[in-house]
Structures are given as C-alpha cells and as structure tokens.
Write a protein that holds these residues in place. Structure first.
Motif, PDB file in Angstrom:
ATOM      1  N   SER A  16       0.845  -1.186   0.000  1.00 53.91           N
ATOM      2  CA  SER A  16       0.000   0.000   0.000  1.00 53.91           C
ATOM      3  C   SER A  16       0.884   1.241   0.000  1.00 53.91           C
ATOM      4  O   SER A  16       2.085   1.174   0.277  1.00 53.91           O
ATOM      5  N   GLU A  17       0.312   2.379  -0.296  1.00 50.58           N
ATOM      6  CA  GLU A  17       1.086   3.610  -0.402  1.00 50.58           C
ATOM      7  C   GLU A  17       1.787   3.954   0.912  1.00 50.58           C
ATOM      8  O   GLU A  17       2.964   4.323   0.910  1.00 50.58           O
ATOM      9  N   ASP A  18       1.091   3.805   2.025  1.00 49.14           N
ATOM     10  CA  ASP A  18       1.713   4.163   3.311  1.00 49.14           C
ATOM     11  C   ASP A  18       2.829   3.196   3.676  1.00 49.14           C
ATOM     12  O   ASP A  18       3.877   3.604   4.177  1.00 49.14           O
ATOM     13  N   VAL A  19       2.626   1.892   3.381  1.00 51.32           N
ATOM     14  CA  VAL A  19       3.678   0.912   3.665  1.00 51.32           C
ATOM     15  C   VAL A  19       4.878   1.147   2.761  1.00 51.32           C
ATOM     16  O   VAL A  19       6.035   1.086   3.209  1.00 51.32           O
ATOM     17  N   ALA A  20       4.636   1.443   1.488  1.00 50.00           N
ATOM     18  CA  ALA A  20       5.735   1.691   0.555  1.00 50.00           C
ATOM     19  C   ALA A  20       6.602   2.860   1.031  1.00 50.00           C
ATOM     20  O   ALA A  20       7.834   2.796   0.944  1.00 50.00           O
ATOM     21  N   ILE A  22       7.043   3.853   4.114  1.00 52.06           N
ATOM     22  CA  ILE A  22       7.800   3.410   5.293  1.00 52.06           C
ATOM     23  C   ILE A  22       8.993   2.557   4.874  1.00 52.06           C
ATOM     24  O   ILE A  22      10.115   2.733   5.368  1.00 52.06           O
ATOM     25  N   LEU A  23       8.767   1.636   3.954  1.00 53.33           N
ATOM     26  CA  LEU A  23       9.834   0.734   3.526  1.00 53.33           C
ATOM     27  C   LEU A  23      10.952   1.495   2.811  1.00 53.33           C
ATOM     28  O   LEU A  23      12.131   1.124   2.922  1.00 53.33           O
ATOM     29  N   GLU A  24      10.589   2.546   2.084  1.00 51.12           N
ATOM     30  CA  GLU A  24      11.602   3.344   1.396  1.00 51.12           C
ATOM     31  C   GLU A  24      12.547   4.037   2.364  1.00 51.12           C
ATOM     32  O   GLU A  24      13.697   4.331   2.032  1.00 51.12           O
ATOM     33  N   LYS A  25      12.077   4.291   3.580  1.00 52.37           N
ATOM     34  CA  LYS A  25      12.869   5.007   4.572  1.00 52.37           C
ATOM     35  C   LYS A  25      13.766   4.087   5.396  1.00 52.37           C
ATOM     36  O   LYS A  25      14.582   4.575   6.184  1.00 52.37           O
ATOM     37  N   LEU A  26      13.608   2.785   5.236  1.00 49.45           N
ATOM     38  CA  LEU A  26      14.430   1.860   6.010  1.00 49.45           C
ATOM     39  C   LEU A  26      15.890   1.999   5.609  1.00 49.45           C
ATOM     40  O   LEU A  26      16.225   2.071   4.432  1.00 49.45           O
ATOM     41  N   GLY A  27      16.750   2.029   6.604  1.00 49.18           N
ATOM     42  CA  GLY A  27      18.180   2.157   6.355  1.00 49.18           C
ATOM     43  C   GLY A  27      18.890   0.826   6.430  1.00 49.18           C
ATOM     44  O   GLY A  27      18.279  -0.226   6.668  1.00 49.18           O
ATOM     45  N   PRO A 307      -0.408  -8.704   3.078  1.00 50.12           N
ATOM     46  CA  PRO A 307      -0.018  -8.207   1.752  1.00 50.12           C
ATOM     47  C   PRO A 307       0.923  -7.003   1.823  1.00 50.12           C
ATOM     48  O   PRO A 307       0.752  -6.108   2.665  1.00 50.12           O
ATOM     49  N   GLY A 308       1.909  -7.009   0.930  1.00 45.95           N
ATOM     50  CA  GLY A 308       2.802  -5.869   0.786  1.00 45.95           C
ATOM     51  C   GLY A 308       3.804  -5.679   1.901  1.00 45.95           C
ATOM     52  O   GLY A 308       4.555  -4.697   1.892  1.00 45.95           O
ATOM     53  N   LEU A 309       3.871  -6.620   2.822  1.00 49.34           N
ATOM     54  CA  LEU A 309       4.757  -6.472   3.979  1.00 49.34           C
ATOM     55  C   LEU A 309       5.883  -7.495   3.938  1.00 49.34           C
ATOM     56  O   LEU A 309       5.662  -8.661   3.575  1.00 49.34           O
ATOM     57  N   PRO A 310       7.099  -7.084   4.297  1.00 50.67           N
ATOM     58  CA  PRO A 310       8.268  -7.965   4.171  1.00 50.67           C
ATOM     59  C   PRO A 310       8.491  -8.859   5.389  1.00 50.67           C
ATOM     60  O   PRO A 310       7.806  -8.738   6.414  1.00 50.67           O
ATOM     61  N   PRO A 318       7.041  -1.966  14.500  1.00 48.11           N
ATOM     62  CA  PRO A 318       6.062  -2.519  15.444  1.00 48.11           C
ATOM     63  C   PRO A 318       4.882  -1.599  15.732  1.00 48.11           C
ATOM     64  O   PRO A 318       3.838  -2.079  16.204  1.00 48.11           O
ATOM     65  N   GLN A 319       5.021  -0.292  15.480  1.00 46.85           N
ATOM     66  CA  GLN A 319       3.925   0.624  15.773  1.00 46.85           C
ATOM     67  C   GLN A 319       2.909   0.707  14.633  1.00 46.85           C
ATOM     68  O   GLN A 319       1.864   1.344  14.788  1.00 46.85           O
ATOM     69  N   HIS A 320       3.215   0.113  13.496  1.00 48.48           N
ATOM     70  CA  HIS A 320       2.274   0.126  12.375  1.00 48.48           C
ATOM     71  C   HIS A 320       1.058  -0.747  12.715  1.00 48.48           C
ATOM     72  O   HIS A 320       1.175  -1.750  13.418  1.00 48.48           O
TER      73      HIS A 320
END
Length: 361
Positions: A16-20, A22-27, A307-310, A318-320
C-alpha cells in the motif's frame, strides 16, 4: 485467501502507499546482512536483549525460568520457560516456540513477546529452546538439537507444570518455523508422546533455489512458487541475504530434516496448523505451498497473509497497525489451535512487540 491462485499470490507483493513510504525510509540497520555472520549474530542478540528489556519485568502472575537441556552430542543448551505463577484450573497447555535468525543467530529472548502474551491469555507454559547455530554447526546440527529438546520437553511436561492434554503446540518463526514443519512429520512417524495437538508455523523457509530443492515441489503446483524471482530485492530479507544464509546452513535439500516435502507420507495425519505469511517476502511461497499441501491432505489449516509487507515486518515497524494486527492474529490463531475463546481487546494489550532500534530476522 486461497493459497492456490497464482494471480492472487502475485498481488500479495504489492505494498500500500503508506507501507511503501515506510519501507523506502528503512536504512542499512534495518536490513539483514549476513556477510559477516559473527557481526550479524552480535547485532541480533543485542536487538533481542533490547526487546526483552523494553518489555520490562514480567507481571507478578508469571514466572520466568532459565535452565539447560542436554543434547545427544553432550551440549547443554539453554531454554527459557514462561508460565503462570499458579496453573489455571484444569492445567496449562504446553507450547514450544523455536526462535528465528536465519539458522545463524537467535537467543532465548527472541520469542519473549509471544511467550508472555500466550502465558497470560491461555495460562500456557511456553518453552523457548535454543540450538546449535550455523556456520560453525551446519545442517543437520540445529534440527537435531530441536528434535532432542522437543523429546526432552515432552518427557518432562509435568515437571514443567504443563498439561499437554490441554494442548501441546509446536511453534516457531522463520528458521524456527522450518523446524516446526520438519519436526511435525518426525513426531508423527516417531510417535511422540504425548502427541502434538497443534502447530504454529510463522513465515517458514522450506526450499532453496537449487533445482534439486525445486524438484521436491509437486509438479502440479510448481507454477505457484515464484516469490524468490518476483521479490528478489526487498527490505529486511532479500535474495542476496537468503542465498548467504543457505550457504551457511548448507542443508541437504533432499533430506526430510530440511523440508517436509521430502518426508514419506508428508502432510497427512498432522494436527491443525496455523500459518502466517508475509506478502512481500522472498520465502512467501514456501508457506503458501505448505498450507496448500496440508489442506489437500485433509489437515485443518488457518492462514493469515500480510499483503505488501516484508519478512519480520512487525519487528522493524512494530507501531504500524499491520504489526499490531499481526500480534493479535497470533492470539487468535492460538485460540483456534486450543479451541478456546480470546478477547481481542485483551489480546491487543498483552501481545505487544515493543519498539526498539534495529531489527532482527
């Protein structure tokens, strides 16, 4: 959802857009990098300890004990027991929960968030074992340790204050879920007593890219196994990492100690199985195929897909809301396995994965 529809399975990788965002910001600190396995192991252990410390002291109505268990090769492996201070009327279900960590890391603290919640909700005795880790101890050392500890716990159930007739569940995540799927078959053929009554297999890995491993997938279902190609580059666990972990563990992919797809009379006569799968996980289709095979052979299953989660997303974000749902789903899955009712609001309070820096596979 059905685990046998290719189009539906393909769409599971779409975030989903919000998950995408968040994932883009992972370092880099949120990605598994086992190129230096000792550093990876150290970071995973530090993360698990941090999670445990963030949980804080156990409630007064729980008891936590650490001890060691002898293995066939003379090793003494630590286990951690979480149980009610006073057993509920009728007795406590027994839960064995194997940690994940790509077969190269993991401690007794890995499953603490689940252990405390299950002990609170169901009065369960939850045992968190450990096992020899790769690459120092490649396949089949880890799974042999796992089988040794299952037999030891089964034989000591009453001493652990457990009543397996109220439920005896074998459970684990990722690498630990591999052990669940493998040992369920072994417990069946070896007639483990008391018998298992349920399984929780969370994001299991059951195949590799090797052609010999792919060939163990029934031909009529091979077109449903494509997550490693579809999701090669993804946060947390990507294919480069998965290949390195496979190299460290060095499994014989034709062995029933690696995958239940190699076992005789596989998937038949097993207890009900609760399975969780991440939609954007390179090992997604391992769990989906496992559920499909169980269902086709008449084993009762309960499948939750995110769906859409790694891989292991709930430990990293964990707060999602999806992570909170994941934790509540564990409680609902165990209620299904134990034929019990559970209050969703109460489950949300006690099934909590705390937020700390870093991540763990």
């Amino acid at each position: 959802m059905s685990s046998g529809n290719k189009d539906e399975i393909f769409k599971l990788a779409l975030s989903s857009e919000d998950v995408a965002k968040i994932l883009e910001k992972l370092g880099p600190e949120d990605l598994l990098d086992p190129s230096d396995y000792q550093l990876t192991r150290h970071k995973a252990e530090a993360f698990e300890r941090a999670v445990f410390e963030k949980l804080g002291p156990a409630d007064p109505d729980l008891v936590e004990i650490e001890r060691t268990v002898p293995m066939r090769d003379g090793h003494q492996h630590p286990i951690r027991i979480t149980k009610p201070a006073h057993a509920p009327l009728g007795g406590s279900p027994l839960v064995i929960c194997f940690h994940g960590g790509g077969f190269i890391s993991g401690t007794v603290y890995n499953v603490a968030p689940y252990a405390r919640g299950l002990a609170r909700l169901f009065g369960a005795v939850v045992v968190a074992p450990t096992y020899c880790l790769a690459p120092e101890h490649p396949f089949p050392h880890g799974v042999n340790d796992a089988w040794d500890v299952v037999q030891w716990i089964a034989g000591k159930a009453s001493q652990l204050s457990a009543t397996p007739s109220k439920g005896f569940i074998l459970s684990g995540g990722s690498a630990g879920a591999n052990f669940v799927c493998v040992l369920a078959e072994l417990a069946k053929t070896e007639r483990l007593r008391p018998p298992l009554t349920g399984l929780w297999s969370c994001i299991p890995v059951l195949f590799t890219e090797d052609q010999a491993s792919r060939n163990t997938i029934p031909e009529q279902h091979r077109d449903l196994w494509f997550s490693r190609q579809q999701i090669e580059k993804t946060p947390i666990l990507n294919m480069q990492t998965a290949r390195k972990l496979n190299e460290y563990y060095n499994a014989d992919v034709s062995s029933p100690l690696w995958s239940p797809f190699n076992a005789a009379s596989a998937f038949e006569g097993l207890p009900p199985c609760f399975i969780q799968v991440c939609g954007r996980d390179v090992i997604r289709d391992d769990g989906l195929l496992y559920e499909l095979m169980l269902r086709e052979q008449g084993t009762k299953t309960r499948l939750n897909v995110y769906p859409g989660l790694p891989h292991c997303f709930w430990a990293v974000i964990p707060q999602h809301e999806a992570s909170k749902k994941f934790m509540i789903d564990i409680a609902l899955g165990f209620a299904w396995l134990l034929n019990r009712e559970v209050d969703v609001a109460e489950a949300g309070k006690v099934m909590v994965f705390p937020s700390v820096e870093g991540g763990d596979g």
